[in-house]
Design a protein around this motif. Structure first.
Motif, PDB file in Angstrom:
ATOM      1  N   ALA A 209       0.864  -1.185   0.000  1.00  0.00           N
ATOM      2  CA  ALA A 209       0.000   0.000   0.000  1.00  0.00           C
ATOM      3  C   ALA A 209       0.898   1.230   0.000  1.00  0.00           C
ATOM      4  O   ALA A 209       1.364   1.666   1.050  1.00  0.00           O
ATOM      5  N   GLY A 210       1.170   1.766  -1.162  1.00  0.00           N
ATOM      6  CA  GLY A 210       2.059   2.903  -1.308  1.00  0.00           C
ATOM      7  C   GLY A 210       1.308   4.223  -1.272  1.00  0.00           C
ATOM      8  O   GLY A 210       0.519   4.518  -2.171  1.00  0.00           O
ATOM      9  N   GLU A 211       1.541   5.007  -0.214  1.00  0.00           N
ATOM     10  CA  GLU A 211       0.908   6.323  -0.057  1.00  0.00           C
ATOM     11  C   GLU A 211      -0.616   6.195  -0.080  1.00  0.00           C
ATOM     12  O   GLU A 211      -1.310   6.927  -0.782  1.00  0.00           O
ATOM     13  N   VAL A 212      -1.132   5.268   0.707  1.00  0.00           N
ATOM     14  CA  VAL A 212      -2.570   4.995   0.751  1.00  0.00           C
ATOM     15  C   VAL A 212      -3.148   5.243   2.144  1.00  0.00           C
ATOM     16  O   VAL A 212      -4.201   5.890   2.285  1.00  0.00           O
ATOM     17  N   ILE A 213      -2.482   4.763   3.174  1.00  0.00           N
ATOM     18  CA  ILE A 213      -3.085   4.748   4.511  1.00  0.00           C
ATOM     19  C   ILE A 213      -3.429   6.149   5.002  1.00  0.00           C
ATOM     20  O   ILE A 213      -4.379   6.331   5.775  1.00  0.00           O
ATOM     21  N   GLU A 214      -2.703   7.160   4.533  1.00  0.00           N
ATOM     22  CA  GLU A 214      -2.996   8.533   4.956  1.00  0.00           C
ATOM     23  C   GLU A 214      -4.287   9.081   4.348  1.00  0.00           C
ATOM     24  O   GLU A 214      -4.817  10.093   4.791  1.00  0.00           O
ATOM     25  N   HIS A 215      -4.814   8.398   3.322  1.00  0.00           N
ATOM     26  CA  HIS A 215      -6.062   8.819   2.674  1.00  0.00           C
ATOM     27  C   HIS A 215      -7.295   8.108   3.238  1.00  0.00           C
ATOM     28  O   HIS A 215      -8.410   8.427   2.849  1.00  0.00           O
ATOM     29  N   VAL A 216      -7.088   7.132   4.115  1.00  0.00           N
ATOM     30  CA  VAL A 216      -8.173   6.246   4.538  1.00  0.00           C
ATOM     31  C   VAL A 216      -8.939   6.854   5.714  1.00  0.00           C
ATOM     32  O   VAL A 216      -8.349   7.207   6.747  1.00  0.00           O
ATOM     33  N   ALA A 217     -10.256   6.950   5.566  1.00  0.00           N
ATOM     34  CA  ALA A 217     -11.085   7.496   6.644  1.00  0.00           C
ATOM     35  C   ALA A 217     -11.256   6.489   7.778  1.00  0.00           C
ATOM     36  O   ALA A 217     -11.083   6.820   8.957  1.00  0.00           O
ATOM     37  N   ASP A 218     -11.596   5.244   7.447  1.00  0.00           N
ATOM     38  CA  ASP A 218     -11.815   4.206   8.456  1.00  0.00           C
ATOM     39  C   ASP A 218     -10.594   3.294   8.481  1.00  0.00           C
ATOM     40  O   ASP A 218     -10.573   2.232   7.854  1.00  0.00           O
ATOM     41  N   THR A 219      -9.581   3.715   9.219  1.00  0.00           N
ATOM     42  CA  THR A 219      -8.325   2.975   9.253  1.00  0.00           C
ATOM     43  C   THR A 219      -8.511   1.584   9.834  1.00  0.00           C
ATOM     44  O   THR A 219      -7.891   0.616   9.375  1.00  0.00           O
ATOM     45  N   ALA A 220      -9.370   1.445  10.847  1.00  0.00           N
ATOM     46  CA  ALA A 220      -9.594   0.141  11.471  1.00  0.00           C
ATOM     47  C   ALA A 220     -10.170  -0.854  10.468  1.00  0.00           C
ATOM     48  O   ALA A 220      -9.709  -1.993  10.365  1.00  0.00           O
ATOM     49  N   ALA A 221     -11.178  -0.432   9.720  1.00  0.00           N
ATOM     50  CA  ALA A 221     -11.782  -1.316   8.730  1.00  0.00           C
ATOM     51  C   ALA A 221     -10.782  -1.658   7.631  1.00  0.00           C
ATOM     52  O   ALA A 221     -10.722  -2.800   7.152  1.00  0.00           O
ATOM     53  N   TRP A 222      -9.989  -0.693   7.223  1.00  0.00           N
ATOM     54  CA  TRP A 222      -9.002  -0.911   6.160  1.00  0.00           C
ATOM     55  C   TRP A 222      -7.959  -1.936   6.596  1.00  0.00           C
ATOM     56  O   TRP A 222      -7.651  -2.880   5.851  1.00  0.00           O
ATOM     57  N   LEU A 223      -7.414  -1.776   7.789  1.00  0.00           N
ATOM     58  CA  LEU A 223      -6.419  -2.728   8.274  1.00  0.00           C
ATOM     59  C   LEU A 223      -7.024  -4.107   8.503  1.00  0.00           C
ATOM     60  O   LEU A 223      -6.347  -5.130   8.334  1.00  0.00           O
ATOM     61  N   SER A 224      -8.292  -4.154   8.858  1.00  0.00           N
ATOM     62  CA  SER A 224      -8.963  -5.447   9.012  1.00  0.00           C
ATOM     63  C   SER A 224      -9.042  -6.170   7.669  1.00  0.00           C
ATOM     64  O   SER A 224      -8.887  -7.402   7.607  1.00  0.00           O
ATOM     65  N   GLN A 225      -9.267  -5.431   6.588  1.00  0.00           N
ATOM     66  CA  GLN A 225      -9.279  -6.037   5.255  1.00  0.00           C
ATOM     67  C   GLN A 225      -7.885  -6.530   4.863  1.00  0.00           C
ATOM     68  O   GLN A 225      -7.732  -7.607   4.279  1.00  0.00           O
ATOM     69  N   VAL A 226      -6.876  -5.739   5.190  1.00  0.00           N
ATOM     70  CA  VAL A 226      -5.501  -6.173   4.919  1.00  0.00           C
ATOM     71  C   VAL A 226      -5.210  -7.484   5.629  1.00  0.00           C
ATOM     72  O   VAL A 226      -4.693  -8.444   5.033  1.00  0.00           O
ATOM     73  N   ARG A 227      -5.536  -7.556   6.900  1.00  0.00           N
ATOM     74  CA  ARG A 227      -5.306  -8.787   7.670  1.00  0.00           C
ATOM     75  C   ARG A 227      -6.082  -9.960   7.078  1.00  0.00           C
ATOM     76  O   ARG A 227      -5.576 -11.089   7.020  1.00  0.00           O
ATOM     77  N   ARG A 228      -7.299  -9.697   6.668  1.00  0.00           N
ATOM     78  CA  ARG A 228      -8.153 -10.786   6.171  1.00  0.00           C
ATOM     79  C   ARG A 228      -7.568 -11.429   4.917  1.00  0.00           C
ATOM     80  O   ARG A 228      -7.585 -12.656   4.778  1.00  0.00           O
ATOM     81  N   VAL A 229      -7.056 -10.628   3.990  1.00  0.00           N
ATOM     82  CA  VAL A 229      -6.592 -11.194   2.712  1.00  0.00           C
ATOM     83  C   VAL A 229      -5.165 -11.720   2.794  1.00  0.00           C
ATOM     84  O   VAL A 229      -4.731 -12.459   1.905  1.00  0.00           O
ATOM     85  N   LEU A 230      -4.420 -11.365   3.854  1.00  0.00           N
ATOM     86  CA  LEU A 230      -3.068 -11.889   4.019  1.00  0.00           C
ATOM     87  C   LEU A 230      -3.098 -13.286   4.624  1.00  0.00           C
ATOM     88  O   LEU A 230      -3.873 -13.557   5.540  1.00  0.00           O
ATOM     89  N   ARG A 231      -2.229 -14.134   4.117  1.00  0.00           N
ATOM     90  CA  ARG A 231      -2.078 -15.444   4.741  1.00  0.00           C
ATOM     91  C   ARG A 231      -1.413 -15.290   6.103  1.00  0.00           C
ATOM     92  O   ARG A 231      -0.817 -14.256   6.416  1.00  0.00           O
ATOM     93  N   SER A 232      -1.526 -16.306   6.935  1.00  0.00           N
ATOM     94  CA  SER A 232      -0.822 -16.323   8.200  1.00  0.00           C
ATOM     95  C   SER A 232       0.671 -16.158   7.949  1.00  0.00           C
ATOM     96  O   SER A 232       1.262 -16.874   7.149  1.00  0.00           O
ATOM     97  N   GLY A 233       1.286 -15.191   8.600  1.00  0.00           N
ATOM     98  CA  GLY A 233       2.707 -14.929   8.390  1.00  0.00           C
ATOM     99  C   GLY A 233       3.008 -14.074   7.169  1.00  0.00           C
ATOM    100  O   GLY A 233       4.176 -13.808   6.874  1.00  0.00           O
ATOM    101  N   GLY A 234       1.964 -13.621   6.465  1.00  0.00           N
ATOM    102  CA  GLY A 234       2.170 -12.759   5.302  1.00  0.00           C
ATOM    103  C   GLY A 234       2.622 -11.364   5.717  1.00  0.00           C
ATOM    104  O   GLY A 234       2.543 -10.980   6.899  1.00  0.00           O
ATOM    105  N   ARG A 235       3.074 -10.575   4.739  1.00  0.00           N
ATOM    106  CA  ARG A 235       3.695  -9.284   5.033  1.00  0.00           C
ATOM    107  C   ARG A 235       2.858  -8.114   4.504  1.00  0.00           C
ATOM    108  O   ARG A 235       2.416  -8.136   3.361  1.00  0.00           O
TER     109      ARG A 235
END
Length: 210
Positions: free
Chosen positions: A106-132
């Motif tokens: 996510a290059g220069e994205v997180i600073e534009h996100v209104a609902d950071t909690a929901a956004w990071l939850s989506q990141v966690r969801r699509v990453l495999r266990s141990g993913g980066r």
């Protein structure tokens, strides 16, 4: 998917077509250091596809780029028709399978996100266990903070409520945020520019294992 006059489409109206992203070489080197050949990578906020294309070139076997605006995806499909590019709705769940990526960029994205909690939850969801999770965001180092504190005009311009940046990070706050959302071995470094006046934060964090 996006109605005429949509906020995100309006932002892209003022962006000339075909520009390389800021600090493209620096951020590309960061990606090449942290993405291995054969991995599945999601590029969140892919814009015109420059980083998605770079990820494919370093050997990622599956690269998917997503963006909330149609215009950058139109441009990306012209420049890189071979890429898998998809539009998603802002503040909605991404139509992607759970644990389907080895890395998320996510290059220069997180600073534009209104609902950071929901956004990071989506990141966690699509990453495999141990993913980066790999990301970059503007740095607010000591010299910048001093300049903003000493100049009413600079402060007003930087934090203009009509501006596109909604969140502002320093190294400590970014580390704390990622750890709070279950990321481990969080590494955040300052990059670009002079010491005390770095332009970027570059972060790598590991999704906690199931």
């Amino acid at each position: 998917m996006s109605a005429k006059g949509d906020y995100h489409e309006a932002l892209w109206e003022g962006v000339p077509e075909g520009l390389d992203p800021l600090d493209f070489a620096l951020r590309s080197r960061f990606l090449s250091d942290h993405v291995r050949a054969g991995e599945r990578v999601l590029d969140v906020g892919c814009g015109e596809g420059c980083f998605a294309f770079a990820l494919a070139r370093v050997g990622a076997t599956k690269v998917v780029g997503i963006d909330v605006a149609a215009e950058p995806l139109r441009r990306a499909r012209v420049r890189h028709p071979e890429l898998d590019l998809r539009q998603v709705r802002a503040e909605r769940a991404w139509p992607l399978e759970d644990a389907s990526f080895d890395a998320v960029w996510a290059g220069e994205v997180i600073e534009h996100v209104a609902d950071t909690a929901a956004w990071l939850s989506q990141v966690r969801r699509v990453l495999r266990s141990g993913g980066r999770l790999l990301l970059s965001t503007p740095d607010h180092g000591l010299l910048l903070r001093l300049r903003l504190a000493c100049s009413t005009r600079a402060f007003a311009a930087h934090f203009d409520p009509r501006g596109e940046h909604l969140r502002f990070y320093v190294r400590a706050t970014l580390v704390s945020l990622l750890e709070d959302f279950g990321f481990e071995d969080v590494e955040v470094r300052e990059a670009g520019g002079l010491p005390g006046a770095r332009r970027l934060l570059l972060a790598r964090a590991i999704r906690s294992r199931f």
